[in-house]
Scaffold this active site. Structure first.
Site, PDB file in Angstrom:
ATOM      1  N   TYR A 126      18.944  51.547 -25.690  1.00 20.40           N
ATOM      2  CA  TYR A 126      18.140  52.027 -24.666  1.00 20.40           C
ATOM      3  C   TYR A 126      17.053  50.713 -24.199  1.00 20.40           C
ATOM      4  CZ  TYR A 126      14.592  54.125 -22.298  1.00 20.40           C
ATOM      5  OH  TYR A 126      13.423  54.627 -21.585  1.00 20.40           O
ATOM      6  N   SER A 181       9.750  50.506 -19.215  1.00 21.65           N
ATOM      7  CA  SER A 181       9.390  51.302 -20.507  1.00 21.65           C
ATOM      8  C   SER A 181       8.666  50.605 -21.498  1.00 21.65           C
ATOM      9  CB  SER A 181      10.242  52.448 -21.679  1.00 21.65           C
ATOM     10  OG  SER A 181      10.134  52.280 -22.662  1.00 21.65           O
ATOM     11  N   LYS A 226      16.725  48.648 -20.477  1.00 16.30           N
ATOM     12  CA  LYS A 226      14.976  48.327 -19.517  1.00 16.30           C
ATOM     13  C   LYS A 226      14.643  47.235 -18.940  1.00 16.30           C
ATOM     14  CE  LYS A 226      14.968  53.064 -19.249  1.00 16.30           C
ATOM     15  NZ  LYS A 226      15.136  53.190 -17.293  1.00 16.30           N
TER      16      LYS A 226
HETATM   17  P1  NAD Z   1      15.473  62.733 -17.642  1.00 18.22           P
HETATM   18  O1  NAD Z   1      16.921  62.379 -18.429  1.00 18.22           O
HETATM   19  O2  NAD Z   1      14.335  64.061 -18.215  1.00 18.22           O
HETATM   20  O3  NAD Z   1      16.195  62.348 -15.882  1.00 18.22           O
HETATM   21  C1  NAD Z   1      16.743  61.322 -15.506  1.00 18.22           C
HETATM   22  C2  NAD Z   1      17.770  62.230 -15.055  1.00 18.22           C
HETATM   23  O4  NAD Z   1      18.643  61.404 -14.262  1.00 18.22           O
HETATM   24  C3  NAD Z   1      18.390  63.525 -15.161  1.00 18.22           C
HETATM   25  O5  NAD Z   1      18.164  64.131 -14.355  1.00 18.22           O
HETATM   26  C4  NAD Z   1      19.910  62.904 -15.762  1.00 18.22           C
HETATM   27  O6  NAD Z   1      20.809  64.426 -14.840  1.00 18.22           O
HETATM   28  C5  NAD Z   1      19.695  61.474 -14.509  1.00 18.22           C
HETATM   29  N1  NAD Z   1      20.833  60.807 -14.641  1.00 18.22           N
HETATM   30  C6  NAD Z   1      21.241  60.149 -15.428  1.00 18.22           C
HETATM   31  N2  NAD Z   1      21.976  58.847 -15.628  1.00 18.22           N
HETATM   32  C7  NAD Z   1      22.224  58.997 -13.737  1.00 18.22           C
HETATM   33  C8  NAD Z   1      23.521  58.831 -12.909  1.00 18.22           C
HETATM   34  N3  NAD Z   1      24.142  57.623 -13.096  1.00 18.22           N
HETATM   35  N4  NAD Z   1      23.666  58.911 -11.863  1.00 18.22           N
HETATM   36  C9  NAD Z   1      22.552  60.082 -11.102  1.00 18.22           C
HETATM   37  N5  NAD Z   1      21.760  60.765 -12.183  1.00 18.22           N
HETATM   38  C10 NAD Z   1      21.834  60.401 -13.527  1.00 18.22           C
HETATM   39  O7  NAD Z   1      14.114  61.617 -18.718  1.00 18.22           O
HETATM   40  P2  NAD Z   1      13.083  61.383 -17.643  1.00 18.22           P
HETATM   41  O8  NAD Z   1      12.784  61.611 -19.024  1.00 18.22           O
HETATM   42  O9  NAD Z   1      12.065  61.938 -16.887  1.00 18.22           O
HETATM   43  O10 NAD Z   1      12.866  60.097 -17.737  1.00 18.22           O
HETATM   44  C11 NAD Z   1      13.447  59.047 -16.211  1.00 18.22           C
HETATM   45  C12 NAD Z   1      13.048  57.546 -16.696  1.00 18.22           C
HETATM   46  O11 NAD Z   1      11.709  57.186 -16.849  1.00 18.22           O
HETATM   47  C13 NAD Z   1      14.375  57.424 -17.206  1.00 18.22           C
HETATM   48  O12 NAD Z   1      14.995  55.913 -16.761  1.00 18.22           O
HETATM   49  C14 NAD Z   1      13.863  56.699 -18.789  1.00 18.22           C
HETATM   50  O13 NAD Z   1      14.772  56.362 -19.296  1.00 18.22           O
HETATM   51  C15 NAD Z   1      12.736  56.124 -18.005  1.00 18.22           C
HETATM   52  N6  NAD Z   1      11.665  56.656 -18.938  1.00 18.22           N
HETATM   53  C16 NAD Z   1      11.753  57.731 -19.344  1.00 18.22           C
HETATM   54  C17 NAD Z   1       9.903  57.783 -20.535  1.00 18.22           C
HETATM   55  C18 NAD Z   1       9.802  59.265 -21.652  1.00 18.22           C
HETATM   56  O14 NAD Z   1       9.723  59.199 -22.520  1.00 18.22           O
HETATM   57  N7  NAD Z   1      10.789  60.073 -20.679  1.00 18.22           N
HETATM   58  C19 NAD Z   1       9.886  56.182 -21.714  1.00 18.22           C
HETATM   59  C20 NAD Z   1      10.127  55.218 -20.442  1.00 18.22           C
HETATM   60  C21 NAD Z   1      10.937  55.119 -19.324  1.00 18.22           C
HETATM   61  C1  WQD Z   2       5.734  59.158 -30.790  1.00 18.23           C
HETATM   62  C2  WQD Z   2       5.026  59.301 -32.608  1.00 18.23           C
HETATM   63  C3  WQD Z   2       7.101  58.896 -34.414  1.00 18.23           C
HETATM   64  C4  WQD Z   2       8.877  62.698 -33.850  1.00 18.23           C
HETATM   65  C5  WQD Z   2      10.247  56.782 -27.530  1.00 18.23           C
HETATM   66  C6  WQD Z   2      11.379  55.802 -27.602  1.00 18.23           C
HETATM   67  C7  WQD Z   2      10.464  54.720 -25.944  1.00 18.23           C
HETATM   68  C8  WQD Z   2       9.917  55.912 -24.838  1.00 18.23           C
HETATM   69  C9  WQD Z   2       8.771  57.408 -25.308  1.00 18.23           C
HETATM   70  C10 WQD Z   2      12.001  55.946 -22.880  1.00 18.23           C
HETATM   71  C11 WQD Z   2       6.077  57.769 -33.872  1.00 18.23           C
HETATM   72  C12 WQD Z   2       6.838  60.305 -34.485  1.00 18.23           C
HETATM   73  C13 WQD Z   2       8.329  61.824 -33.900  1.00 18.23           C
HETATM   74  C14 WQD Z   2       8.534  63.105 -35.798  1.00 18.23           C
HETATM   75  C15 WQD Z   2       6.818  62.071 -35.729  1.00 18.23           C
HETATM   76  N1  WQD Z   2      10.648  56.473 -24.092  1.00 18.23           N
HETATM   77  N2  WQD Z   2       7.321  61.932 -34.965  1.00 18.23           N
HETATM   78  N3  WQD Z   2       8.069  63.615 -36.127  1.00 18.23           N
HETATM   79  O1  WQD Z   2       9.128  56.659 -30.084  1.00 18.23           O
HETATM   80  O2  WQD Z   2       6.515  56.316 -29.701  1.00 18.23           O
HETATM   81  O3  WQD Z   2       9.321  56.824 -27.658  1.00 18.23           O
HETATM   82  O4  WQD Z   2       9.736  58.209 -26.654  1.00 18.23           O
HETATM   83  O5  WQD Z   2      11.388  55.091 -22.790  1.00 18.23           O
HETATM   84  O6  WQD Z   2      11.297  54.078 -25.431  1.00 18.23           O
HETATM   85  O7  WQD Z   2      11.106  54.792 -28.377  1.00 18.23           O
HETATM   86  O8  WQD Z   2       8.469  58.683 -29.630  1.00 18.23           O
HETATM   87  O9  WQD Z   2       7.991  61.131 -29.213  1.00 18.23           O
HETATM   88  O10 WQD Z   2       9.715  60.096 -30.802  1.00 18.23           O
HETATM   89  O11 WQD Z   2       7.455  59.770 -30.863  1.00 18.23           O
HETATM   90  O12 WQD Z   2       6.272  62.060 -36.819  1.00 18.23           O
HETATM   91  O13 WQD Z   2       9.311  64.617 -35.685  1.00 18.23           O
HETATM   92  O14 WQD Z   2       5.486  60.540 -32.929  1.00 18.23           O
HETATM   93  O15 WQD Z   2       7.113  58.226 -35.737  1.00 18.23           O
HETATM   94  O16 WQD Z   2       5.232  57.686 -34.589  1.00 18.23           O
HETATM   95  P1  WQD Z   2       8.577  56.612 -29.065  1.00 18.23           P
HETATM   96  P2  WQD Z   2       8.274  59.604 -30.293  1.00 18.23           P
END
Ligand code: NAD
Ligand code: WQD
Length: 331
Positions: free
Chosen positions: A148, A124, A152
């Site tokens: 969290y 991330s 990562k």
């Molecule tokens: P999500 O929660 O929709 O998907 C994650 C999946 O992993 C879920 O289906 C959950 O049931 C499964 N899971 C969790 N722990 C598990 C375990 N121990 N064994 C088996 N299954 C398990 O999340 P997402 O948004 O699809 O994110 C996927 C990956 O990308 C995650 O690692 C997340 O941290 C990373 N990521 C997400 C974002 C974002 O904003 N969505 C941003 C950066 C990184």
């Molecule tokens: C985006 C912008 C908020 C909600 C998060 C995690 C990051 C990654 C992606 C997994 C910011 C603003 C938000 C609301 C708002 N996840 N906001 N009103 O914080 O960039 O990232 O998700 O790895 O680790 O921290 O994403 O969508 O929460 O916020 O004004 O109700 O929207 O302040 O500027 P963020 P976000």
């Protein structure tokens, strides 16, 4: 190739299953369904008209993982499985450290035991901490503001050390920026439990009337209009980035930003959503959210140069596809 997709029933994993199958790969999914529904995989089957092998298992269960690796010839792994709610990670840090770190260690260990050399990891942009945007892959990892984010950064370090000790292991660390949107069919998308933490699902639920109005979390940042700037990336572009990472994987550790390189403020996103969908999104200005930074966007040149990948979809596409999914979604 036969690709094991952990967390494949989740938001990004399910979209990536589509891109993998469209590129000719076979997919095996392992997911414990702690944050997803098995029906999502039926929707993926419906979209691609291809089979998916599914195991409802926990990636922290080494014996269960060994069973999968001995049942199938696996060519590569994409490790999405993880817990991702930033706020919850502050309240329950050990749950996050255990799930996200132990799953990564076990998966890497089982890969080495079964001679599976390709490994792609979901990292991330949060690992950049408060470096100054645009972020590039050579910047130092800075402390994040929550457990969290630390899981990562730690997983990245652990995988880097495992590669040092096993030079034939080929690992790609993909740093996602802000994934949003949904598959163009509207069949799968982002469906968070409870009140959404992230901006786009919050906006779609306000548009649907489930939530009265959006609270804009701060308008006194030093950005174009004072609201937070992020690099939103369409989830299908992100999915295609995984296929490119897998197809171009070579020995050693490789790090790539997956973003568009384009910053969008909260108010710009609201305006784009209204324009794309001809719908009004009521909002009010609130205070800053602890831990937020002003601007987060990617330098994307490395992924372009080495993977031949760039994001193709724009913010209007993201807003249109996010709304198409939410409009039709029934819990
Ligand atoms: P999500 O929660 O929709 O998907 C994650 C999946 O992993 C879920 O289906 C959950 O049931 C499964 N899971 C969790 N722990 C598990 C375990 N121990 N064994 C088996 N299954 C398990 O999340 P997402 O948004 O699809 O994110 C996927 C990956 O990308 C995650 O690692 C997340 O941290 C990373 N990521 C997400 C974002 C974002 O904003 N969505 C941003 C950066 C990184
Ligand atoms: C985006 C912008 C908020 C909600 C998060 C995690 C990051 C990654 C992606 C997994 C910011 C603003 C938000 C609301 C708002 N996840 N906001 N009103 O914080 O960039 O990232 O998700 O790895 O680790 O921290 O994403 O969508 O929460 O916020 O004004 O109700 O929207 O302040 O500027 P963020 P976000």
């Amino acid at each position: 190739m036969n690709i094991l997709v952990t967390g494949g029933a989740g938001y990004i994993g399910s979209h990536t299953c589509i891109s993998l199958q469209m590129a000719g790969h076979s997919v095996i999914v392992v997911d414990n369904l702690c944050n997803s529904k098995v029906d999502t995989l039926n929707k993926v089957r419906q979209i691609t008209d291809k089979e998916i092998t599914f195991y409802q298992m926990d990636v922290t269960d080494e014996t269960a993982m060994e069973k999968i690796f001995s049942n199938h010839h696996i060519d590569g792994v994409i490790h999405f499985a993880g817990l991702k709610a930033v706020g919850e990670s502050v309240l329950e840090p050990s749950k996050y450290y255990y799930n996200n770190i132990v799953s990564t260690i076990i998966l890497a260990k089982v890969c080495l035991k079964y001679n599976v050399w390709r490994f792609v990891f979901s990292s991330s942009a949060t690992v950049y901490g408060d470096n100054e945007a645009p972020f590039n892959e050579n910047m130092p990892l800075l402390p994040t503001t929550n457990p969290y984010g630390e899981t990562k950064a730690m997983s990245e370090r652990i995988l880097t050390d495992i590669v040092k000790a096993n030079p034939a292991f080929s690992v790609s660390l993909l740093r996602y920026f802000n994934p949003v949107g949904a598959h163009e069919s509207g069949l799968i998308g982002e469906a968070p439990n409870g009140i959404p933490n992230n901006l786009m699902p919050y906006v779609t639920q306000v548009a649907k009337g489930k939530i009265e109005k959006l609270k804009v979390l701060g308008n006194d940042y030093s950005t174009v209009d004072g609201t937070g700037v992020r690099d939103y990336i369409h989830v299908m572009d992100l999915a295609e980035g995984h296929v490119a990472a897998l197809d171009n994987l070579t020995e050693g550790i490789h790090i790539y930003n997956l973003g568009t390189g384009q910053g969008t403020s909260v108010l710009e996103l609201v305006k784009a959503f209204e324009q794309a969908n001809d719908i009004v999104v009521p909002y009010e200005i609130g205070g800053r959210r602890p831990g937020d930074i002003a601007s987060c966007y990617a330098n994307t040149s490395k992924a372009k140069r080495e993977l031949g990948w760039t994001a193709k979809r724009n913010i209007i596409d993201m807003c249109r596809d996010a709304w198409r999914f939410e409009k039709n979604y029934k819990e």
